[in-house]
Write an enzyme that holds these catalytic residues in place. Structure first.
Site, PDB file in Angstrom:
ATOM      1  N   ASP A 452       0.922  -1.225  -0.048  1.00 38.20           N
ATOM      2  CA  ASP A 452      -0.139  -0.289   0.086  1.00 38.20           C
ATOM      3  C   ASP A 452       1.009   1.114  -0.104  1.00 38.20           C
ATOM      4  O   ASP A 452       0.176   1.950  -0.439  1.00 38.20           O
ATOM      5  CB  ASP A 452      -1.059   0.034   1.363  1.00 38.20           C
ATOM      6  CG  ASP A 452      -0.121   0.032   2.346  1.00 38.20           C
ATOM      7  OD1 ASP A 452       0.627  -0.621   2.827  1.00 38.20           O
ATOM      8  OD2 ASP A 452      -0.588   0.616   3.885  1.00 38.20           O
ATOM      9  N   ASP A 457       6.138   2.439   8.278  1.00 35.30           N
ATOM     10  CA  ASP A 457       5.641   1.707   9.516  1.00 35.30           C
ATOM     11  C   ASP A 457       3.546   0.720   8.967  1.00 35.30           C
ATOM     12  O   ASP A 457       3.999  -0.190   9.815  1.00 35.30           O
ATOM     13  CB  ASP A 457       5.493   1.683  11.189  1.00 35.30           C
ATOM     14  CG  ASP A 457       4.082   2.068  11.114  1.00 35.30           C
ATOM     15  OD1 ASP A 457       3.967   2.894  10.059  1.00 35.30           O
ATOM     16  OD2 ASP A 457       4.161   2.385  12.766  1.00 35.30           O
ATOM     17  N   GLU A 458       4.997   0.430   7.388  1.00 33.37           N
ATOM     18  CA  GLU A 458       2.528  -0.813   7.213  1.00 33.37           C
ATOM     19  C   GLU A 458       3.592  -1.729   6.047  1.00 33.37           C
ATOM     20  O   GLU A 458       4.124  -2.621   6.055  1.00 33.37           O
ATOM     21  CB  GLU A 458       1.867   0.372   6.926  1.00 33.37           C
ATOM     22  CG  GLU A 458       0.855  -0.228   6.303  1.00 33.37           C
ATOM     23  CD  GLU A 458      -0.717   0.784   6.788  1.00 33.37           C
ATOM     24  OE1 GLU A 458      -1.655   0.013   6.180  1.00 33.37           O
ATOM     25  OE2 GLU A 458      -0.389   1.877   6.652  1.00 33.37           O
ATOM     26  N   ASP A 465      -6.554  -2.267  -2.124  1.00 32.28           N
ATOM     27  CA  ASP A 465      -5.215  -1.303  -3.033  1.00 32.28           C
ATOM     28  C   ASP A 465      -5.240  -1.776  -4.557  1.00 32.28           C
ATOM     29  O   ASP A 465      -5.601  -1.832  -5.800  1.00 32.28           O
ATOM     30  CB  ASP A 465      -3.973  -1.382  -2.308  1.00 32.28           C
ATOM     31  CG  ASP A 465      -4.679  -0.159  -1.586  1.00 32.28           C
ATOM     32  OD1 ASP A 465      -5.315  -0.425  -0.412  1.00 32.28           O
ATOM     33  OD2 ASP A 465      -4.038   1.167  -1.319  1.00 32.28           O
ATOM     34  N   TRP A 522     -11.976  -5.043  -0.359  1.00 32.16           N
ATOM     35  CA  TRP A 522     -11.119  -5.189  -0.201  1.00 32.16           C
ATOM     36  C   TRP A 522     -11.184  -6.789  -1.033  1.00 32.16           C
ATOM     37  O   TRP A 522     -10.381  -7.643  -1.318  1.00 32.16           O
ATOM     38  CB  TRP A 522     -10.747  -5.748   1.267  1.00 32.16           C
ATOM     39  CG  TRP A 522      -9.898  -3.794   1.400  1.00 32.16           C
ATOM     40  CD1 TRP A 522      -8.471  -3.721   1.914  1.00 32.16           C
ATOM     41  CD2 TRP A 522     -10.440  -2.261   1.285  1.00 32.16           C
ATOM     42  NE1 TRP A 522      -8.317  -2.494   2.126  1.00 32.16           N
ATOM     43  CE2 TRP A 522      -9.712  -1.414   1.515  1.00 32.16           C
ATOM     44  CE3 TRP A 522     -11.837  -1.974   0.775  1.00 32.16           C
ATOM     45  CZ2 TRP A 522      -9.845  -0.100   1.348  1.00 32.16           C
ATOM     46  CZ3 TRP A 522     -12.129  -0.653   0.734  1.00 32.16           C
ATOM     47  CH2 TRP A 522     -11.076   0.188   0.997  1.00 32.16           C
ATOM     48  N   GLU A 734      -1.409   9.547  -1.226  1.00 29.34           N
ATOM     49  CA  GLU A 734      -2.915   8.292  -0.629  1.00 29.34           C
ATOM     50  C   GLU A 734      -3.954   9.274  -0.068  1.00 29.34           C
ATOM     51  O   GLU A 734      -5.063   8.968  -0.852  1.00 29.34           O
ATOM     52  CB  GLU A 734      -1.992   7.876   0.966  1.00 29.34           C
ATOM     53  CG  GLU A 734      -3.054   7.260   1.703  1.00 29.34           C
ATOM     54  CD  GLU A 734      -2.875   6.495   2.719  1.00 29.34           C
ATOM     55  OE1 GLU A 734      -3.646   5.585   3.411  1.00 29.34           O
ATOM     56  OE2 GLU A 734      -1.747   7.419   3.577  1.00 29.34           O
ATOM     57  N   HIS A 755       1.017   6.042  -2.581  1.00 22.67           N
ATOM     58  CA  HIS A 755       0.453   5.166  -3.200  1.00 22.67           C
ATOM     59  C   HIS A 755      -0.413   5.095  -4.273  1.00 22.67           C
ATOM     60  O   HIS A 755      -1.192   5.842  -4.814  1.00 22.67           O
ATOM     61  CB  HIS A 755      -1.399   5.269  -2.059  1.00 22.67           C
ATOM     62  CG  HIS A 755      -1.276   5.286  -0.829  1.00 22.67           C
ATOM     63  ND1 HIS A 755      -0.249   5.235   0.423  1.00 22.67           N
ATOM     64  CD2 HIS A 755      -2.043   4.145  -0.087  1.00 22.67           C
ATOM     65  CE1 HIS A 755      -0.790   4.515   1.590  1.00 22.67           C
ATOM     66  NE2 HIS A 755      -1.711   4.187   1.327  1.00 22.67           N
TER      67      HIS A 755
END
Length: 935
Positions: A452, A457-458, A465, A522, A734, A755
């Protein structure tokens, strides 16, 4: 007449990518034909395979040349084959034999993998090594290796390959990729050595948000390798990782994908992976517990360094810090050349943006994104971290010894090494930059898995997405193998979640509420992404592999929706990141979440029905087709009024109903007209989130409102696609307002400047604006149907389809527009021009010219009594009004711009009813000063 000199068959592709090692015993074959012969179509093809000096021939009748089933005996483990092809045209032409493609079966027989996973038993980065003897001349040496963690392997001090962050990220509980390399040239007679660097990578990373971040996978990292030595005399030896190997700590002091890497050059052991190194002080390795996943040869290309970029500017921040600007928001790391004393530490901090001249690190949240190099003091030192990656444009350099020279720092761009296949060009500079940003966003986020974002921190595989962006991705890059690999993890994760597709795959954030709950748009990745791979690459096998998972997902939603068939309960993200949602509540969208969920329920049921029909599952096709019809009926009954209004009067609601074919023709136009009205009412600024953004322009053009789509596309006010470009963006953001107009970062805690989701509109640019779309899988039949936009002078695309290069586009020259197309051999096209002219053409290049004057209007007298719709539809009038207010009161002008709803039937004076008389007078004068004609 053979035409052998006029028809050329390219060397065939063996499998789904151009990597030299094949993961399956029956790889599909694909080939392209190059010829200037008009409307050339393949009648048959001859294929030969040479194995162990023997050649076999097969014939394929018909036009098929994409992912053709392997027509020979299955490949044997480690077997190398040469494949070539010769094509026959329906016109009697015959090509010469193509060049041969070589590939090796990278898989091992079930009893051949004997390596053990070994390591130090701790999470710390470490080195592993062993030695072995080569006693006889070697014919071939193949090295299989993998890790739970990240690793690199050296043979006699030389890298075994050029892949990075091996073996990449997969759902390690069940699957880990096995890398294969031919290292024959790296061996020498006598004593040889293997060396492995092992770090944690994704395996030991802490996943989650803020204080909830935690490790998901258990145990220390470990690596496994097996070297197969095939001697010229026919004998075979193997060298495997086992208890005889030894280990020591690595000079990599710490390594984290989020936090960065620290390297102490003083701890380096020169020659440690060479045969003569003394490892007597090293410790015996351990065999830590690892998941019971049998390594399988990788099916997607690995991550590689694909580009190097130089520093464009050296900046000094207001606080006096040195900041390097690489001119492009990218994903990778930097290499430094530096000279200094032993123990001197150079620190590199990375960020995507500057905020008021300083490094903008707040959006990184818990990710430090900081690398440190501790110098050895041995002259000029060159270092590049290998065990982390960052999303950045700017690097803050701290404690550089001596004068800084920008030529001593370069950036390495990292991503999965897919071939670029598509491009879009236009003379509109902002739109061109936007499309370039879409490409850079894909490059940065297609790194082992589709992530993404690449900086904070992801960096997780959010399914929504990918579902949204898959069509654009499949045009821009050859991502079939990449997405096939990820879908394997989706299916594995779904299997243990009782049919639910997790929000992220791999599913490593169980602490997040709802991770394993069904979420519309999703979870629908399991139906949409396979369908895209079928449409764009003719990947029939992925449909077969995914069908049970597609059906399982639809069945889960069917149970949740109940008898009403309206999916209105449970956790939903809805139209995530609607620009009207508060920064801290990105799910508070204008569109009812039930509309979004039920629309996707219908779409997935329909895609499952179509897949069942393609697979010959007639009963399933009828079942899911009937379900889709009943969902659509329920949708219309609940959410669409008899007069063509949606219960949520929002652009996303209308776009879903139109593009997902949820309404009948008698209401479609009414919905399209209302969509045009709500888009206008928003001042032609974006009013959609993740779900509506990819399809809003398509819904407008489908219902005859290309002018509104053009205004929406080329809008530069926030929120819009081009607003970030005006703010210097080099990737897609994003949030529509990730950076505010004053140069400050959006106050929300979830803000990224890379993003790809909101760049999904690029698919509409490719298919509808330039006008190149597949009518049959893999572009076997192409639809060329360009859409003229008032705000563009030209638009063109090129795409390397599985059959060859296709092109389409248009260019204005005064009142005339020329349209061009290129149709690759062995395909045909249906052409639909704006005039309504239709052409059916075969392969070749074509040009058509039509007269399409740009719309011009006689501007009537405009006053405060003029309709709001009239003013907003007249760019010059709108700008004149805004400038007039701004010239007196900047804040009032911004409030007017932000809050006015430009509805038909309302007068301009209404949103200005409390304005001071000087403002009203200025507006009246500005309108009176407009010329009578505007074009």
């Amino acid at each position: 007449m053979t035409h052998a000199d006029q028809v050329h068959a390219d060397a065939p592709r063996i499998g789904h990518s151009d990597e030299p090692f094949i993961p399956a015993s029956r790889p599909p074959l694909s080939w392209k034909t190059t010829t200037e012969l008009h409307s050339w179509t393949q009648a048959a093809a001859d294929i030969t395979v040479t194995r162990d000096g023997r050649t076999a021939t097969a014939r394929v009748d018909g036009p098929q040349s994409v992912l053709v089933d392997w027509p020979f005996e299955p490949l044997q483990p480690l077997e190398t084959v040469l494949v070539r092809v010769r094509v026959h045209g329906k016109d009697g032409s015959v090509s010469a034999w193509s060049a041969s493609s070589e590939a090796t079966a990278g898989f091992l027989a079930p009893d051949q993998w004997r390596a053990h996973f070994i390591g130090s038993g701790s999470d710390e980065p470490h080195l592993l090594r062993t030695t072995f003897d080569v006693a006889r001349p070697v014919r071939r040496a193949l090295l299989h290796s993998t890790a739970f963690g990240a690793y690199d392997l050296l043979v006699n001090g030389a890298p075994a390959d050029d892949a990075e962050l091996k073996p990449g990220w997969s759902s390690y509980q069940w699957r880990v990729d096995l890398d294969v390399a031919d290292v024959t040239e790296l061996l020498r007679p006598g004593r040889n050595a293997l060396g492995i660097t092992v770090t944690g990578g994704w395996y030991t990373e802490r996943f989650g948000f803020r204080d909830a971040a935690a490790r998901f996978y258990e145990g220390p990292p470990a690596a496994a390798a097996q070297l197969t030595l095939e001697y010229e005399d026919g004998s075979v030896d193997t060298v495997i990782t086992d208890e005889r190997w030894r280990w020591t700590r690595a000079p990599v002091v710490s390594a984290s994908l989020y936090q960065g890497e620290t390297y102490d050059a003083r701890l380096a052991a020169p020659g440690w992976s060479g045969p003569s190194f003394d490892d007597s002080r090293w410790s015996p390795v351990r065999r830590p517990g690892v998941p019971e996943a049998t390594p399988t040869p990788r099916s997607a290309p690995p991550v590689r360094v694909t580009e190097h970029r130089s520093v464009e500017r050296v900046l000094t921040s207001p606080s006096g810090r040195t900041i390097l600007d690489f001119g492009q928001n990218l994903v990778g790391r930097v290499r430094i050349q530096v000279t200094g004393e032993a123990g001197h530490t150079v620190t590199l901090r990375h960020a995507e943006v500057l905020e008021h001249g300083e490094l903008g690190t707040r959006p990184l949240r818990n990710a430090a994104a900081t690398d440190r190099y501790i110098m050895s003091g041995d002259g000029e030192e060159v270092w590049e971290p290998k065990w982390t990656f960052h999303g950045f444009r700017y690097v803050e350099v701290d404690n550089w010894p001596g004068p800084f020279a920008p030529e001593h720092v370069t950036a390495a761009v990292l991503h999965t090494d897919m071939a670029r296949t598509g491009d879009f060009t236009t003379s509109h500079p902002l739109l061109q930059r936007f499309h370039d940003n879409v490409v850079w966003g894909m490059r940065g986020n297609f790194l082992s898995i589709p992530t993404d974002c690449p900086q904070r921190d992801e960096r997780l595989g959010w399914t929504g997405d990918m579902q949204i962006f898959a069509p654009a991705a499949a045009f821009l890059y050859d991502c079939d193998a990449f997405l096939r690999s990820w879908l394997e993890d989706v299916r594995l994760e779904q299997r243990v979640a009782d049919g639910v597709v997790p929000m992220v795959v791999p599913a490593v954030i169980p602490q997040v509420p709802g991770l394993l709950e069904p979420v519309a748009a999703w979870g629908d990745a399991i139906t949409v992404v396979p369908a895209v791979l079928w449409e764009r690459f003719a990947d029939h096998q992925t449909l077969r592999d995914c069908y049970a998972s597609m059906a399982a997902w639809v069945d889960v939603v069917r149970d949740r929706a109940g008898g009403s068939l309206l999916w209105e309960e449970g956790l939903q993200f809805g139209d995530w990141l609607d620009p009207d949602a508060p920064p801290e509540r990105p799910g508070d969208a204008k569109t009812d979440a039930g509309i979004v969920a039920t629309a996707y329920f219908h779409r997935s049921a329909l895609l499952t029905a179509r897949t069942a029909a393609l697979l010959g599952l007639e009963a399933d096709a009828r079942h899911y087709g009937d379900l889709a019809e009943r969902i659509a009926e329920a949708f219309r009954g609940a959410y669409v009024t008899p007069h063509g209004r949606m219960m949520s009067d929002s652009p996303t609601a209308y776009a879903l109903a139109i593009v997902f074919d949820l309404v009948r023709d008698d209401r479609r136009q009414a919905l399209g007209d209302r969509l045009r009205d709500v888009v206008r009412a928003a001042g032609y600024r974006i009013a959609t989130g993740f779900v509506g953004t990819p399809i809003i322009c398509e819904a407008l053009t489908r219902t005859g409102h290309a002018t509104a789509a053009s205004r929406l596309l080329t809008q530069t006010e926030c929120p819009s696609w081009l607003y970030p470009v005006t703010m210097g963006a080099t990737t897609v953001w994003e949030r529509w307002d990730s950076m505010l107009e004053d140069g400050s970062i959006n106050p929300g805690q979830m803000t990224s400047f890379n993003h790809y989701a909101l760049g999904a509109v690029a698919d509409w640019l490719h298919r509808d604006v330039a006008g190149l779309a597949p009518l049959e899988p893999a572009y076997r039949v192409i639809r060329i149907a360009p859409t003229l936009l008032d705000d563009l002078d030209d638009a063109s695309v090129r795409h390397e389809t599985p059959y060859g290069r296709a092109e389409a586009g248009w260019r204005r020259d005064g009142d005339e527009v020329s349209f061009h197309a290129r149709v690759p051999p062995n395909t045909r096209a249906v052409v639909e021009l704006p005039s309504g002219a239709r052409h059916a053409v075969g392969s070749g290049t074509y040009t058509w010219v039509e007269r399409h004057p740009r719309p011009s209007s006689q501007r009537g007298r405009l006053t405060l009594g003029s309709g709001l719709d009239t003013v907003i539809d007249d760019r010059a009038a709108y700008q004149a009004v805004l400038d007039a207010i701004r010239g007196i009161d900047e804040r009032r002008a911004e409030a007017f711009r932000r809050t006015t709803r430009w509805w038909r039937g309302r007068e301009l004076r209404e949103p200005l009813d409390k304005a001071p008389l000087p403002v009203l007078a200025a507006v009246e004068q500005a309108l009176a000063d407009l010329p009578a004609h505007d074009r």
